[in-house]
Motif scaffolding. Sequence first.
Motif, PDB file in Angstrom:
ATOM      1  N   GLU A   3       0.841  -1.192   0.000  1.00 46.11           N
ATOM      2  CA  GLU A   3       0.000   0.000   0.000  1.00 46.11           C
ATOM      3  C   GLU A   3       0.879   1.246   0.000  1.00 46.11           C
ATOM      4  O   GLU A   3       1.895   1.290   0.684  1.00 46.11           O
ATOM      5  CB  GLU A   3      -0.911   0.000   1.222  1.00 46.11           C
ATOM      6  N   PRO A   4       0.494   2.260  -0.738  1.00 44.50           N
ATOM      7  CA  PRO A   4       1.282   3.513  -0.758  1.00 44.50           C
ATOM      8  C   PRO A   4       1.305   4.166   0.620  1.00 44.50           C
ATOM      9  O   PRO A   4       0.335   4.098   1.372  1.00 44.50           O
ATOM     10  CB  PRO A   4       0.524   4.390  -1.772  1.00 44.50           C
ATOM     11  N   LYS A   5       2.408   4.786   0.940  1.00 44.59           N
ATOM     12  CA  LYS A   5       2.563   5.428   2.241  1.00 44.59           C
ATOM     13  C   LYS A   5       1.708   6.669   2.381  1.00 44.59           C
ATOM     14  O   LYS A   5       1.458   7.138   3.497  1.00 44.59           O
ATOM     15  CB  LYS A   5       4.035   5.777   2.473  1.00 44.59           C
ATOM     16  N   ASP A   6       1.273   7.226   1.251  1.00 43.62           N
ATOM     17  CA  ASP A   6       0.461   8.444   1.319  1.00 43.62           C
ATOM     18  C   ASP A   6      -1.009   8.158   1.577  1.00 43.62           C
ATOM     19  O   ASP A   6      -1.839   9.080   1.604  1.00 43.62           O
ATOM     20  CB  ASP A   6       0.622   9.264   0.038  1.00 43.62           C
ATOM     21  N   GLY A   7      -1.362   6.868   1.755  1.00 47.93           N
ATOM     22  CA  GLY A   7      -2.740   6.524   2.064  1.00 47.93           C
ATOM     23  C   GLY A   7      -3.640   6.347   0.862  1.00 47.93           C
ATOM     24  O   GLY A   7      -4.834   6.081   1.013  1.00 47.93           O
ATOM     25  N   SER A   8      -3.103   6.487  -0.337  1.00 47.31           N
ATOM     26  CA  SER A   8      -3.905   6.312  -1.550  1.00 47.31           C
ATOM     27  C   SER A   8      -4.179   4.830  -1.783  1.00 47.31           C
ATOM     28  O   SER A   8      -3.636   3.962  -1.099  1.00 47.31           O
ATOM     29  CB  SER A   8      -3.187   6.921  -2.752  1.00 47.31           C
TER      30      SER A   8
END
Length: 271
Positions: A100-105
């Motif tokens: 999962e992307p760290k930016d929450g996307s």
Amino acid sequence: MPAYFLIIHRWRIGIMMGRVQTACDKLLGNLGHRMAEKLGAKHSKYKPLAHIEFDELCQTLRAGDVLLVEGNERISGVIKYVTQSTWSHAALFIGDALPEPKDGSERPRLVEVNMHEGCVASPLENYHGFNLRICRASALSDAERAALVAFMIGKLGLRYDMRNIFDLLRYFLPTPPLPVRWRRRMLSFGSGDPTRAICSSLIAQAFQSISYPILPEVSFDDATNIAAQREIFHIRDHSLFAPRDFDLSPYFQVVKPALTDGFDFHKLVWD
């Protein structure tokens, strides 16, 4: 002229020619990428004709499935015309293979090829509201599905050489005046890289890497006994594959999410 002066003179000419070649390559590369971006421009008036429940689609997809898309880009119209098909784009579903992307996307669950970006990982949400079709290879083992996913992930970041602008110009003709039998060849004609940038080409390579058939050429051996003759499958050039080939292939199952859990038309409410 002394020999060393001649050597220096040729050396200077070589440097100048190299600089000119570099400048030309840069100019053609920039022009090619601009053309690819134009071809990737989206039509704002696109409306899907079929209704697919997106949540059902997400629950139905399995790693290794091919997702066909009725695209809304400029190049989509050319591919649909040339291949005489609804489908202009294909992506491979990889499940949760990427973090999962760290930016929450949203987690990227598709690997696809875009002409102006190359091979990228994308979230499934990108195709919410599009006409879609799931094509599933039959009898794949978990190891083979993992091999497909690994092949596609290994190609992430691959970018194609867009310097051959003559290869790109053919995609600006919405209805090229070609006989039907030559239209598919139009996609594979040229230097190579703009052809490989067609999404279905890399997916075809992935399935060929595990010797899974899509639309193989079939011949027969030379056995004297007709009853004993065997079908011999030959791999076709991956550059000749189009998105619709996964739909037409007798070796891929078309999976429709609305029918997987049992569809009862009696429950429909008609106005």
